[in-house]
Write an enzyme that holds these catalytic residues in place. Structure first.
Site, mmCIF file in Angstrom:
data_model
loop_
_atom_site.group_PDB
_atom_site.id
_atom_site.type_symbol
_atom_site.label_atom_id
_atom_site.label_comp_id
_atom_site.label_asym_id
_atom_site.label_seq_id
_atom_site.Cartn_x
_atom_site.Cartn_y
_atom_site.Cartn_z
ATOM 1 N N LYS A 57 0.817 -1.209 0.000
ATOM 2 C CA LYS A 57 0.000 0.000 0.000
ATOM 3 C C LYS A 57 0.852 1.261 0.000
ATOM 4 O O LYS A 57 0.466 2.270 -0.571
ATOM 5 C CB LYS A 57 -0.957 0.017 1.200
ATOM 6 N N LYS B 270 -4.724 -11.872 -7.397
ATOM 7 C CA LYS B 270 -6.017 -11.981 -6.719
ATOM 8 C C LYS B 270 -7.019 -10.961 -7.261
ATOM 9 O O LYS B 270 -6.640 -9.846 -7.613
ATOM 10 C CB LYS B 270 -5.760 -11.691 -5.227
ATOM 11 N N LYS C 140 -10.957 -5.571 -5.116
ATOM 12 C CA LYS C 140 -12.011 -4.585 -5.339
ATOM 13 C C LYS C 140 -11.444 -3.224 -5.744
ATOM 14 O O LYS C 140 -12.161 -2.383 -6.245
ATOM 15 C CB LYS C 140 -12.925 -4.468 -4.117
#
Ligand code: TRP
Length: 331
Positions: free
Chosen positions: A115, A197, A200
């Site tokens: 992140k 993966k 979202k």
């Protein structure tokens, strides 16, 4: 144990549109615990602000995530469904646990590294201590089981380390939780890049299927799903795209891999992709219908989140006052 029941806790961030990965890997499985366990399912809005949010959108998604929990089968009478920021004990315990967490441990977290690479201009302290707030969420309720996706395993290990460390100093204050991670087969991959993966926050529209996508969009996305140059519907090493579609089809229909291979013998990828899209859209239809009913009833959602927070607070306060006493606060 609380009220003589084992406790289950999980959280979902309201910061994105939930995908079929979230549904199959986590939310769909939550309701299985409701009968025998004391369950807390939290909309973790405080985690979401570790990356910059548009306030009106965060608020809207908080309602939506709660509505989705219910639409996916979680009965608010049998589960504590609530919003994290409504129970201040999460923030209080989080501060205390910050003082029992090492800088070096946090710096090793892969999610923090990922992140901070993505948000170079906003590597804030909250992003760094994110796992401590997550540990507080879990430990506050003497949780035994935490159903999460495989990507949260490292955070769960850190939660266990913090609990052990605290218990070693002060005696048995916290239950040490176990992760409950679904079998490998339910790890849903991106439709555009099937080695990663399904996320979202993916910027590529075609990479993810959202729980709330309309049927035509779902079918279109599956038609465009990346597959290799072969044509046989067969689960095989290295055929990540087709393997992912087989997994998704299997999750939605309950059919086994060999049943699926037989069903599509001699039919190409094209047919199969449409069938996966249909199965997915059919399975999501009742969830979507329930959701659209609920999202129109703001008063109901508000009273649900309020009673969820009241009941969660009752349990949270017990652990928090014990912790405060142990560390030497005057209470
Ligand atoms: N970090 C989790 C995620 O992004 C969400 C979360 C926050 C959570 N607190 C939690 C999950 C506690 C399980 C338990 O998926």
């Amino acid at each position: 144990m609380l009220d003589n029941k084992k406790v289950v806790f999980s959280g979902v961030q309201p910061s994105g549109n939930l995908t079929i990965g979230n549904y199959l890997g986590a939310i769909r499985n939550f309701s299985a615990f409701s009968e025998e366990h004391l369950c807390f399912y939290c909309v973790v809005d405080m985690h979401s602000i570790t990356v910059r949010q548009t306030p009106a959108e965060l608020r809207r998604r908080t309602y939506e995530t709660l509505a989705l929990y219910i639409a996916c089968g979680l009965d608010p009478m049998k589960n504590n469904l609530y919003v994290q920021s409504h129970v201040p004990a999460h923030a209080e315990l989080s501060w205390i646990l910050n003082c029992y967490t090492m800088f070096g441990e946090l710096a090793r977290m892969t999610q923090f590294k990922d992140k901070s690479a993505k948000n170079e201009t906003n590597i804030n302290a909250g992003l760094f201590t994110y796992p401590v707030l997550m540990a507080a969420d879990i430990l506050l309720y003497q949780t035994e089981l935490v159903p999460v996706g495989a990507d949260q395993k490292q955070h769960l290990e850190m939660t266990r380390d913090i609990a052990h460390r605290f218990n070693n100093i002060y005696g048995d204050v916290f239950v040490v939780p176990e992760p409950y991670i679904p079998a490998e087969g339910t790890r849903i991959m991106s439709l555009a890049e099937p080695t990663t993966k399904m996320s979202k926050s993916d910027e590529n529209e075609n990479a993810t299927v959202r729980i709330l996508d309309p049927k035509d969009v779902i079918i279109r996305k599956f038609k465009r799903a990346v597959t290799d140059s072969g044509s046989e519907v067969r689960f095989a090493e290295g055929k990540d795209g087709i393997n992912n579609l087989i997994t998704i089809y299997s999750c939605f229909t309950g059919k086994t891999v060999s049943e699926i291979e037989r069903e599509f013998e001699g039919r190409g990828y094209g047919d199969f992709k449409i069938a996966v899209g249909e199965a997915c859209a059919d399975a999501l239809k009742p969830v979507q219908e329930k959701f659209s009913e609920l999202i129109r009833d703001k008063a109901y959602l508000e009273s649900t989140m309020k009673s969820g927070a009241d009941s969660a607070s009752y349990y949270a306060r017990k652990t928090l006052s014990k912790v405060k006493r142990k560390v030497g606060f005057v209470i």
